[in-house]
Design a protein around this motif. Structure first.
Motif, PDB file in Angstrom:
ATOM      1  N   GLU A 473       0.821  -1.205   0.000  1.00  0.00           N
ATOM      2  CA  GLU A 473       0.000   0.000   0.000  1.00  0.00           C
ATOM      3  C   GLU A 473       0.858   1.259   0.000  1.00  0.00           C
ATOM      4  N   ASP A 474       1.973   1.207   0.753  1.00  0.00           N
ATOM      5  CA  ASP A 474       2.825   2.398   0.832  1.00  0.00           C
ATOM      6  C   ASP A 474       3.521   2.706  -0.487  1.00  0.00           C
ATOM      7  N   ILE A 475       3.765   1.663  -1.307  1.00  0.00           N
ATOM      8  CA  ILE A 475       4.373   1.881  -2.624  1.00  0.00           C
ATOM      9  C   ILE A 475       3.384   2.609  -3.537  1.00  0.00           C
ATOM     10  N   LEU A 476       2.132   2.195  -3.487  1.00  0.00           N
ATOM     11  CA  LEU A 476       1.093   2.869  -4.283  1.00  0.00           C
ATOM     12  C   LEU A 476       0.902   4.303  -3.816  1.00  0.00           C
ATOM     13  N   GLU A 477       0.996   4.507  -2.525  1.00  0.00           N
ATOM     14  CA  GLU A 477       0.861   5.874  -1.991  1.00  0.00           C
ATOM     15  C   GLU A 477       2.041   6.741  -2.400  1.00  0.00           C
ATOM     16  N   THR A 478       3.240   6.142  -2.480  1.00  0.00           N
ATOM     17  CA  THR A 478       4.420   6.894  -2.927  1.00  0.00           C
ATOM     18  C   THR A 478       4.220   7.405  -4.349  1.00  0.00           C
ATOM     19  N   ALA A 479       3.517   6.610  -5.164  1.00  0.00           N
ATOM     20  CA  ALA A 479       3.207   7.026  -6.537  1.00  0.00           C
ATOM     21  C   ALA A 479       2.044   8.014  -6.580  1.00  0.00           C
ATOM     22  N   ASN A 480       1.582   8.436  -5.399  1.00  0.00           N
ATOM     23  CA  ASN A 480       0.502   9.421  -5.268  1.00  0.00           C
ATOM     24  C   ASN A 480      -0.776   8.955  -5.997  1.00  0.00           C
ATOM     25  N   LEU A 481      -1.144   7.706  -5.729  1.00  0.00           N
ATOM     26  CA  LEU A 481      -2.309   7.125  -6.390  1.00  0.00           C
ATOM     27  C   LEU A 481      -3.595   7.873  -6.057  1.00  0.00           C
ATOM     28  N   SER A 482      -3.671   8.449  -4.871  1.00  0.00           N
ATOM     29  CA  SER A 482      -4.896   9.153  -4.459  1.00  0.00           C
ATOM     30  C   SER A 482      -5.202  10.356  -5.356  1.00  0.00           C
ATOM     31  N   GLU A 483      -4.165  10.886  -6.053  1.00  0.00           N
ATOM     32  CA  GLU A 483      -4.349  12.038  -6.943  1.00  0.00           C
ATOM     33  C   GLU A 483      -4.339  11.640  -8.422  1.00  0.00           C
ATOM     34  N   ALA A 484      -4.242  10.324  -8.676  1.00  0.00           N
ATOM     35  CA  ALA A 484      -4.101   9.856 -10.061  1.00  0.00           C
ATOM     36  C   ALA A 484      -5.449   9.793 -10.778  1.00  0.00           C
ATOM     37  N   ARG A 485      -5.406   9.948 -12.097  1.00  0.00           N
ATOM     38  CA  ARG A 485      -6.608   9.802 -12.936  1.00  0.00           C
ATOM     39  C   ARG A 485      -6.846   8.348 -13.303  1.00  0.00           C
ATOM     40  N   LEU A 486      -5.747   7.602 -13.427  1.00  0.00           N
ATOM     41  CA  LEU A 486      -5.870   6.265 -13.989  1.00  0.00           C
ATOM     42  C   LEU A 486      -4.788   5.338 -13.425  1.00  0.00           C
ATOM     43  N   VAL A 489      -2.694  -1.602 -14.667  1.00  0.00           N
ATOM     44  CA  VAL A 489      -1.989  -2.770 -14.122  1.00  0.00           C
ATOM     45  C   VAL A 489      -1.577  -3.648 -15.299  1.00  0.00           C
ATOM     46  N   ALA A 490      -0.314  -3.536 -15.704  1.00  0.00           N
ATOM     47  CA  ALA A 490       0.168  -4.181 -16.936  1.00  0.00           C
ATOM     48  C   ALA A 490       0.992  -5.418 -16.676  1.00  0.00           C
ATOM     49  N   ILE A 491       0.790  -6.066 -15.521  1.00  0.00           N
ATOM     50  CA  ILE A 491       1.537  -7.286 -15.211  1.00  0.00           C
ATOM     51  C   ILE A 491       0.665  -8.503 -15.491  1.00  0.00           C
ATOM     52  N   PRO A 492       1.262  -9.647 -15.880  1.00  0.00           N
ATOM     53  CA  PRO A 492       0.469 -10.824 -16.242  1.00  0.00           C
ATOM     54  C   PRO A 492      -0.005 -11.663 -15.063  1.00  0.00           C
ATOM     55  N   ASP A 493       0.585 -11.459 -13.889  1.00  0.00           N
ATOM     56  CA  ASP A 493       0.278 -12.280 -12.719  1.00  0.00           C
ATOM     57  C   ASP A 493      -1.045 -11.854 -12.090  1.00  0.00           C
ATOM     58  N   VAL A 494      -2.067 -12.685 -12.206  1.00  0.00           N
ATOM     59  CA  VAL A 494      -3.409 -12.324 -11.735  1.00  0.00           C
ATOM     60  C   VAL A 494      -3.459 -12.209 -10.216  1.00  0.00           C
ATOM     61  N   TYR A 495      -2.641 -13.008  -9.505  1.00  0.00           N
ATOM     62  CA  TYR A 495      -2.658 -12.940  -8.045  1.00  0.00           C
ATOM     63  C   TYR A 495      -2.161 -11.583  -7.563  1.00  0.00           C
ATOM     64  N   SER A 496      -1.068 -11.123  -8.151  1.00  0.00           N
ATOM     65  CA  SER A 496      -0.551  -9.804  -7.785  1.00  0.00           C
ATOM     66  C   SER A 496      -1.521  -8.711  -8.205  1.00  0.00           C
ATOM     67  N   SER A 497      -2.097  -8.847  -9.390  1.00  0.00           N
ATOM     68  CA  SER A 497      -3.059  -7.848  -9.875  1.00  0.00           C
ATOM     69  C   SER A 497      -4.235  -7.720  -8.919  1.00  0.00           C
ATOM     70  N   GLU A 498      -4.707  -8.853  -8.423  1.00  0.00           N
ATOM     71  CA  GLU A 498      -5.843  -8.843  -7.490  1.00  0.00           C
ATOM     72  C   GLU A 498      -5.499  -8.057  -6.231  1.00  0.00           C
ATOM     73  N   TYR A 499      -4.327  -8.305  -5.665  1.00  0.00           N
ATOM     74  CA  TYR A 499      -3.903  -7.590  -4.467  1.00  0.00           C
ATOM     75  C   TYR A 499      -3.757  -6.092  -4.743  1.00  0.00           C
ATOM     76  N   ILE A 500      -3.145  -5.763  -5.868  1.00  0.00           N
ATOM     77  CA  ILE A 500      -2.921  -4.354  -6.224  1.00  0.00           C
ATOM     78  C   ILE A 500      -4.242  -3.616  -6.357  1.00  0.00           C
ATOM     79  N   ILE A 501      -5.198  -4.230  -7.032  1.00  0.00           N
ATOM     80  CA  ILE A 501      -6.497  -3.586  -7.261  1.00  0.00           C
ATOM     81  C   ILE A 501      -7.233  -3.367  -5.934  1.00  0.00           C
ATOM     82  N   ARG A 502      -7.178  -4.353  -5.058  1.00  0.00           N
ATOM     83  CA  ARG A 502      -7.829  -4.202  -3.743  1.00  0.00           C
ATOM     84  C   ARG A 502      -7.196  -3.056  -2.948  1.00  0.00           C
TER      85      ARG A 502
END
Length: 574
Positions: A473-486, A489-502
């Motif tokens: 979560e802190d990595i996504l926050e470092t990328a300032n996701l709260s202010e992002a428009r879009l 998720v361009a990775i093929p691993d569905v397990y990681s994608s699921e965690y990232i999206i949540r």
């Protein structure tokens, strides 16, 4: 009464088929089925099927072809990227594992010095054949952890040479260890260099001329013969048939014919490797396992825990992300097939007991069986372990993950300047193309990836990026996701994608998300999380190709697009 060779081979291949079918039904790697069915067949036929010396030869050919295929994909240019880390890491790991194990075995298992030493040598090595097979099946040979593991395994295989040198010295009780080892290593270096130097100059030239004859049979026979020739050379000088096969593949890796040879030899490789994995199960003695169950369980658990911790710490200290360290550790914690060779050498020279030999064999086979499960579930394990430690002990989490996975932004203050931007997770082939489009469109974006080698070129362009695991979560926050428009998720691993999206939805419920899926089943998983736009690269590629085909056949692009629209609509509801 012993069974004829053709009968034995038939039994082994039928058993491999049955074991493979069962393992696939259970959603396990086929290797697991091969190993288990080998134990079953051995118990049924006992010594009758283990008597023929031709079967082990065929099994060794299977290992050689596996390594030959790996060499074709793993060129010297790619090998050089991880060679330094792999060589240093493998050397330190083998030394530490053997040293700690020697102390434990001699002190707590009451084994003699030579028994403890050879057992320690054996368990310090990992399985080149099993790991390569699992990486190939998962299509992960070209990933960062895959390349690191392959380089690590090759370095380990080379380290077996001084181990083989020591065994006759122990047996004879005489000889200068330093002079003998130094002479052997010098010989190895010279011969290895000559093989690669001459091979890189003449062998690709020969095979490129052979390709002009347009004969698949000749290409397959040529590749098979080359792997055996190199294997014989290295068997004579390095005590390793498998290393020669790998070098043969590396020699051809720079040639354009490598794809043709790899494709032609794949069926042959799969048949021989199936024989190898089934015959590993033959080595186990069920009666020994029953009578020494406690000792075998202790040894297996000790080996798995020790190797995991040692490899994880070494890879992390080498500067890799803990995700890479975790995946590599789970892939390398087993005991490898070279342990069998060392044990047989020890028995033939009379320096270890039959009891120690069976301990090595039993522990090796059990660890190989567990590895197929560990590697197939490694990404899930990583998420569970990381979340578990985070929730239970912040001190432990900071000591392990925060310490080794420090976020790195490409230039000071980049994270504070990013607003109404795109967060791009994954900088592989798909991610790089998306980044190029965003750059040409003059859209602000930040890249997140845990492989620093792919991010390194962005330092020169001043492109903002965050080095770290996007699951955090802190990595996504470092990328300032709260202010992002879009969020893309361009990775093929569905397990990681699921965690990232949540995690992303937790940080910002309003951010729009575009996902990537390898198949329709993965797409459904992402759709269930509220991601409406899920791209399947292979499906999209098939639509684009079909559009060209229909336009060529119908001469009406509009009609072709209508057909494809119906297919796409049906696919989205499939």
């Amino acid at each position: 009464m012993y069974l004829p060779l053709i009968t034995e081979l038939t039994i082994i291949l039928v058993a491999a088929l049955v074991g493979g079918i069962i393992s696939r039904k259970l959603k396990l790697p086929v290797v697991a089925g091969y190993l288990v069915i080998g134990v079953v067949v051995s118990a049924i036929f006992q010594e009758r099927i283990r008597s023929n010396q031709t079967i082990p030869v065929l099994a060794n050919i299977g290992v050689a072809l596996l390594l030959f295929s790996a060499g074709l994909e793993f060129s010297l240019d790619r090998l050089s990227k991880t060679a330094k880390n792999a060589t240093i890491g493998a050397s330190v790991q083998v030394f530490l594992t053997a040293l700690i194990s020697f102390f434990v075995f001699s002190r707590f298992l009451n084994l003699g010095i030579t028994d403890s030493l050879i057992l320690s040598f054996g368990i310090s090595l990992s399985s080149t054949s099993i790991v390569l097979k699992l990486l190939n099946d998962a299509k992960e040979t070209r990933t960062l952890h895959g390349e690191l593991m392959i380089g690590w395994l090759i370095a380990q295989d080379l380290l077996t040479i001084p181990m083989f040198i020591l065994i006759p010295i122990f047996a004879n009780g005489k000889g200068n260890l330093t002079i003998t080892a130094s002479t052997a290593l010098l010989k190895i270096g010279v011969i290895g260099y000559l093989i690669l130097l001459l091979g890189r100059k003449f062998i690709p030239f020969f095979f490129e001329r052979l390709a002009r004859l347009s004969s698949k049979e000749l290409m397959m026979v040529g590749g098979f013969a080359l792997s055996l020739i190199f294997g014989i050379l290295t068997e004579s000088y390095f005590q390793s048939f498998a290393i020669g096969a790998f070098l043969a593949g590396v020699v051809l890796s720079a040639s354009y014919v490598r794809f043709e040879i790899g494709s032609d030899m794949r069926p042959l490789r799969d048949i021989f490797s199936a024989v190898f994995f089934v015959t590993i199960g033959f080595l186990i003695s069920p009666s020994f396992i029953v009578s020494h169950a406690a000792q075998i369980v202790f040894l297996t658990v000790f080996v798995l825990i020790l190797k995991f911790l040692v490899i994880f710490l070494i890879v992390s200290y080498l500067g890799f992300h803990t995700r890479i360290s975790f995946l590599a550790s789970l892939g390398l914690l087993e005991v490898g097939e070279f342990a069998f060779v060392l044990a047989r050498s020890g028995i033939s020279h009379g320096v270890i007991s039959e009891n120690t030999y069976q301990l090595i064999v039993s522990t090796t086979v059990i660890s190989l069986l567990l590895t197929s499960y560990f590697m197939s579930s490694s990404k899930k394990f990583y998420k569970v372990v990381k979340e578990g430690i985070r929730n239970r002990s912040r001190v432990a989490y900071d000591a392990i993950f925060t310490r080794f996975d420090k976020s790195v932004v490409s230039f000071p203050g980049a994270e504070t300047e990013l607003k109404h931007h795109v967060v791009l997770v994954g900088f592989g082939r798909v991610g790089k193309m998306i980044a190029k489009v965003l750059e040409l469109s003059k859209v602000n974006f930040v890249v997140i990836d845990y492989d620093f080698s792919v991010l390194d070129p962005l330092l020169e362009t001043k492109q903002p990026f965050v080095y770290g695991d996007p699951v955090d979560e802190d990595i996504l926050e470092t990328a300032n996701l709260s202010e992002a428009r879009l969020l893309v998720v361009a990775i093929p691993d569905v397990y990681s994608s699921e965690y990232i999206i949540r995690k992303a939805k937790k940080i910002s419920s309003s951010v729009k998300i575009i996902g990537r899926a390898e198949n329709s089943q993965d797409a459904k998983v992402l759709n269930s999380l509220g991601v409406k736009d899920v791209i399947e690269p292979e499906f999209e590629a098939s639509l684009s190709m079909s559009e060209i085909v229909l336009e060529e056949l119908m001469g009406d692009a509009k009609k072709g697009r209508k057909v494809l629209s119906e297919i796409a609509k049906a696919h989205s509801y499939a």
